[in-house]
Scaffold this active site. Structure first.
Site, PDB file in Angstrom:
ATOM      1  N   LYS A 110      44.583  46.505  45.292  1.00  8.03           N
ATOM      2  CA  LYS A 110      43.550  46.715  44.274  1.00  8.03           C
ATOM      3  C   LYS A 110      42.489  47.671  44.779  1.00  8.03           C
ATOM      4  O   LYS A 110      41.946  47.495  45.875  1.00  8.03           O
ATOM      5  CB  LYS A 110      42.875  45.392  43.926  1.00  8.03           C
ATOM      6  CG  LYS A 110      43.559  44.610  42.845  1.00  8.03           C
ATOM      7  CD  LYS A 110      42.885  43.275  42.645  1.00  8.03           C
ATOM      8  CE  LYS A 110      42.196  43.170  41.329  1.00  8.03           C
ATOM      9  NZ  LYS A 110      41.740  41.783  41.076  1.00  8.03           N
ATOM     10  N   LEU A 111      42.201  48.661  43.961  1.00  6.52           N
ATOM     11  CA  LEU A 111      41.196  49.672  44.293  1.00  6.52           C
ATOM     12  C   LEU A 111      40.201  49.781  43.145  1.00  6.52           C
ATOM     13  O   LEU A 111      40.585  49.675  41.982  1.00  6.52           O
ATOM     14  CB  LEU A 111      41.879  51.041  44.472  1.00  6.52           C
ATOM     15  CG  LEU A 111      42.973  51.151  45.542  1.00  6.52           C
ATOM     16  CD1 LEU A 111      43.813  52.398  45.315  1.00  6.52           C
ATOM     17  CD2 LEU A 111      42.356  51.177  46.938  1.00  6.52           C
TER      18      LEU A 111
END
Length: 305
Positions: A110-111
């Site tokens: 997740k970014l």
């Protein structure tokens, strides 16, 4: 909750990990993470950072024992404007999973959906085959840039968009179909399907079951145990509100966003600008709290020799 509801995938974020790390049930994971940080050595700061990464991976590994699909693990929100830093940290998390015997096909990294985060996602996908989940996504511009970057999955937020409109407008309640969060995800879904983007749309951050039902037909939805419990009590047949067929008939136009255009379009959406920066600050603050918690353990371990 995972054992009870049997989801395909599961997602974590720094706030959820922080909450879980404070529960007695998960103390062993915290101890193992701290021991790992100590074993790798280095400065106190490095030990804490390594322990923190390890803790995220240990939670991910526990979750993967219980689901058939993928778990999402978040890169430190403090790197949200550091493309190279995010790439490096993502690769480190994937290496830690590999050490735990878990392949990258079962992980979504997740970014934050900043311009830098989206470009980090582009590199991770294309050069390393690392699947990314773009989070803190509030604007149409963010969604377009993610599609163009070819990331695996996006998590457009619904509830946090509603929160902003309720806090900043005169209207305090919305019918599900008029809910600004629902409308945002609907537009993104339609755009992706109309133009044949492969990126998965996973609606996220729900405040009520009405929002969830209004997005029936979306690729994926990530739903909290509390709302899953409410949904499980209902016995109504849902007709999909979103469909590829309808999306292909909608009148959206294809746009291309380079960095300058992205920054302009995103900046035009006050809600998205405020919620993105707010989300990054909150996740960063929780990462700091988690490190403080681990620091106590790291220091006490070292004093006991």
């Amino acid at each position: 909750a995972i054992d009870e509801y049997k989801p395909l995938d599961a997602t974590t974020n720094p706030s959820l990990i922080l909450a879980a790390a404070q529960m007695p049930a998960y103390q062993k994971l915290v101890d193992d993470a701290v021991a790992y940080g100590k074993k790798l050595g280095g400065s106190e700061e490095e030990q804490i950072k390594n322990a923190s990464d390890k803790l995220f991976v240990l939670f991910g590994a526990e979750i993967l024992k219980r689901i058939p699909g993928r778990v999402s693990t978040e890169v430190d929100a403090r790197l949200s404007f550091d493309k190279e830093g995010m790439i490096q940290r993502a690769r480190r998390l994937i290496d830690l999973y590999k050490e735990a015997g878990i392949g990258k096909d079962r992980i979504l990294i997740k970014l934050s959906s900043t311009w830098e985060g989206i470009q980090a996602g582009r590199v991770l996908e294309a050069e390393y085959g690392i699947h990314c989940n773009m989070t803190l996504l509030f604007s149409f511009a963010q969604a377009v840039a993610c599609a163009e970057a070819g990331v695996t999955l996006i998590s457009p937020f619904v509830g946090r968009i509603l929160d902003w409109y309720v806090a900043n407008g005169d209207k305090k309640t919305y019918e599900p179909s008029e809910d600004p969060g629902v409308k945002s995800v609907t537009k993104i879904y339609n755009y992706y399907k109309k133009f044949g983007y492969k990126t998965i749309v996973m609606g996220a951050s729900f405040r009520n079951t009405g929002q969830i039902k209004a997005l029936t037909g979306c690729d994926y939805l990530t739903i909290s145990p509390k709302l899953l419990a409410e949904l499980s009590k209902e016995h109504v047949k849902l007709t999909p509100t979103l469909s590829v067929k309808e999306a292909q008939a909608c009148d959206l136009e294809k746009i291309h966003l380079d960095e300058k255009a992205f920054r302009w379009h995103h900046n035009e959406d006050q809600m998205a600008v405020e919620k993105l920066s707010d989300g990054i600050r909150k996740f960063a603050a929780d990462a700091v709290k988690l490190e403080r918690m681990l620091k106590v353990d790291v220091v006490s371990h070292s004093s006991h020799g």
